[in-house]
Scaffold this active site. Structure first.
Site, PDB file in Angstrom:
ATOM      1  CG  ASP A   9      -1.822   1.235   1.290  1.00  0.00           C
ATOM      2  OD1 ASP A   9      -2.474   1.523   0.265  1.00  0.00           O
ATOM      3  OD2 ASP A   9      -1.876   1.914   2.329  1.00  0.00           O
ATOM      4  CB  SER A  10       0.188   4.775  -0.713  1.00  0.00           C
ATOM      5  OG  SER A  10      -0.940   4.946   0.130  1.00  0.00           O
ATOM      6  CE1 TYR A  41       2.902   5.677  -3.214  1.00  0.00           C
ATOM      7  CE2 TYR A  41       1.760   3.775  -4.132  1.00  0.00           C
ATOM      8  CZ  TYR A  41       2.892   4.331  -3.565  1.00  0.00           C
ATOM      9  OH  TYR A  41       4.005   3.547  -3.381  1.00  0.00           O
ATOM     10  N   GLY A  42      -2.770   9.194  -3.976  1.00  0.00           N
ATOM     11  CA  GLY A  42      -3.997   9.708  -4.615  1.00  0.00           C
ATOM     12  C   GLY A  42      -3.777  10.867  -5.578  1.00  0.00           C
ATOM     13  CB  CYS A  72      -2.918   0.548  -2.594  1.00  0.00           C
ATOM     14  SG  CYS A  72      -2.871   2.284  -3.087  1.00  0.00           S
ATOM     15  CG  ASN A  73      -9.300   0.949  -3.273  1.00  0.00           C
ATOM     16  OD1 ASN A  73     -10.235   0.317  -3.731  1.00  0.00           O
ATOM     17  ND2 ASN A  73      -8.995   0.897  -1.989  1.00  0.00           N
ATOM     18  CB  THR A  74      -4.413   5.023  -5.516  1.00  0.00           C
ATOM     19  OG1 THR A  74      -5.284   5.528  -4.498  1.00  0.00           O
ATOM     20  CG2 THR A  74      -4.030   6.140  -6.447  1.00  0.00           C
ATOM     21  CD  GLU A 151       0.038   6.913   5.756  1.00  0.00           C
ATOM     22  OE1 GLU A 151       1.179   6.948   6.245  1.00  0.00           O
ATOM     23  OE2 GLU A 151      -0.482   5.858   5.338  1.00  0.00           O
ATOM     24  CB  CYS A 183      -9.288   4.999  -0.070  1.00  0.00           C
ATOM     25  SG  CYS A 183      -7.670   5.392   0.643  1.00  0.00           S
ATOM     26  CB  THR A 184      -6.852   0.053   1.822  1.00  0.00           C
ATOM     27  OG1 THR A 184      -5.681   0.744   1.363  1.00  0.00           O
ATOM     28  CG2 THR A 184      -7.323  -0.923   0.765  1.00  0.00           C
ATOM     29  CG  HIS A 185      -4.981   5.221   4.005  1.00  0.00           C
ATOM     30  ND1 HIS A 185      -4.411   4.689   2.869  1.00  0.00           N
ATOM     31  CD2 HIS A 185      -3.953   5.667   4.770  1.00  0.00           C
ATOM     32  CE1 HIS A 185      -3.095   4.816   2.950  1.00  0.00           C
ATOM     33  NE2 HIS A 185      -2.786   5.402   4.088  1.00  0.00           N
TER      34      HIS A 185
END
Ligand code: DGL
Length: 264
Positions: A9-10, A41-42, A72-74, A151, A183-185
Site C-alpha cells: 500500500d502507499s 498516492y492519490g 491500495c485502490n489507487t 497517516e 481507499c484502504t485507509h
C-alpha cells in the site's frame, strides 16, 4: 519461513486488509510494505503510481513471495494489469472485490464510492460496478483529506470528524443505500464516515471480499499453508518506524510489531 504473501500500500491503509487476512488466514506468513515516505498516492500521476507499485512488488518478489495483494485502490486502479503481466505469482487487487461486495449489498443499485482523486478519476469502480450491474447508478466522491488524517495517526480525533463531515457534503441530495470505502485507509475513519452518512447506508470495505479472493487463489494454486502455527507478520515502511508502529499496534492489536525500514 514458508513463502509469504506480500501486501503493499502507499502507507498504513493496507493494514485494513491485513487485519482481515489475520482473521481468516491466520497461518499465512505476511510481508507488508507501506510506502509512507511517498504517501499519498492519490494526487500523484499514473506514471508515478505505476513506478512506485512496481518498486514495492519487485522488492517483495526478491523476498520470495507466493502471491501479491495490492491493498491500495489507487495502485490497483492504474497498475494491476502491468504488475500481473510482469510477475509469475498471482496478483490480487482490491477494486473488483470491493465492487462485488457493494453490488451484493445494494438493494437499489445506487452506490456511492469514496476514494482518492486517482481512484475516482480512473473510473475503475464505475467500470467494475457496471460490469456486475449495468443498471447501477454510481455516485463517486474524491476525499483527498482522509488519507493525511490516517497517516498522521489523527483518525480518532474530533477534528477528523469535522473534516469527514465537510467532505461528505459532496454527497448531499444523492440517494444511495451502499457506500464503498474505495481507499484502504478509510476503514480507520469509518466511524466518522458512518456518523455523517444518512441512516441506513451500508458501508462496504473491500477487505472482506479481497481476502475471499486471496483464499480462493491459495486453494486454486494449492499453496495454502498447512502448518497450523501462526507466524508474526513483518512490516516494512519507507517512512518512519515510530509513526508506523503505533498504528499497527492500535489497528491490528499486535504488541511490539516487527516493523522495519526499507529503501526502495
Ligand atoms: N490506501 C490507498 C488506496 O486505497 C492509497 C491512498 C493514498 O495514498 O492516497 O487508494
Amino acid at each position: 519461513m514458508e513463502a509469504p504473501i506480500g501486501v503493499i500500500d502507499s502507507g498504513v491503509g493496507g493494514l485494513t486488509v491485513v487485519k482481515e487476512m489475520l482473521n481468516r488466514l491466520p497461518n499465512e506468513p505476511i510481508i507488508y510494505i507501506g510506502d509512507d515516505a511517498r504517501c499519498p498516492y492519490g494526487p500523484r500521476s499514473t506514471q508515478e503510481v505505476r513506478q512506485y507499485t512496481m518498486e514495492m512488488a519487485s522488492a517483495l518478489s526478491k523476498m520470495g513471495i507466493k502471491m501479491l495483494v495490492i491493498a491500495c485502490n489507487t495502485a490497483t486502479a492504474v497498475a494491476l494489469d502491468e504488475i500481473r503481466e510482469h510477475f509469475s505469482f498471482p496478483v490480487i487487487g482490491v477494486i473488483v472485490p470491493g465492487a462485488r461486495g457493494a453490488v451484493k449489498a445494494s438493494e437499489t443499485g445506487n452506490i456511492a464510492v469514496l476514494g482518492t482523486v486517482g481512484t475516482i478519476n480512473s473510473g475503475a469502480y464505475d467500470d467494475a460496478i457496471h460490469a456486475l450491474n449495468p443498471n447501477a447508478t454510481v455516485y463517486p466522491l474524491a476525499c483527498p483529506e482522509f488519507v493525511p488524517i490516517v497517516e498522521s495517526g489523527l483518525y480518532k480525533s474530533e477534528s477528523a470528524s469535522g473534516i469527514v463531515a465537510k467532505a461528505l457534503v459532496g454527497l448531499a441530495g444523492k440517494e444511495f443505500d451502499v457506500a464503498i470505502l474505495g481507499c484502504t485507509h478509510y476503514p480507520l475513519v469509518q466511524h466518522h464516515i458512518q456518523a455523517h452518512l444518512p441512516d441506513g447506508v451500508n458501508i462496504i470495505s473491500s477487505a472482506v471480499e479481497t481476502v475471499s479472493d486471496v483464499e480462493q487463489m491459495l486453494l486454486l494454486k494449492n499453496s495454502k499453508r498447512h502448518s497450523a502455527s501462526e507466524v508474526a507478520p513483518i512490516f516494512y515502511t519507507t517512512g518512519k518506524i515510530e509513526q508506523f508502529s503505533p498504528i499497527v499496534e492500535d489497528w491490528l492489536l499486535i504488541d511490539q510489531p516487527d516493523v522495519r525500514h526499507i529503501i526502495l
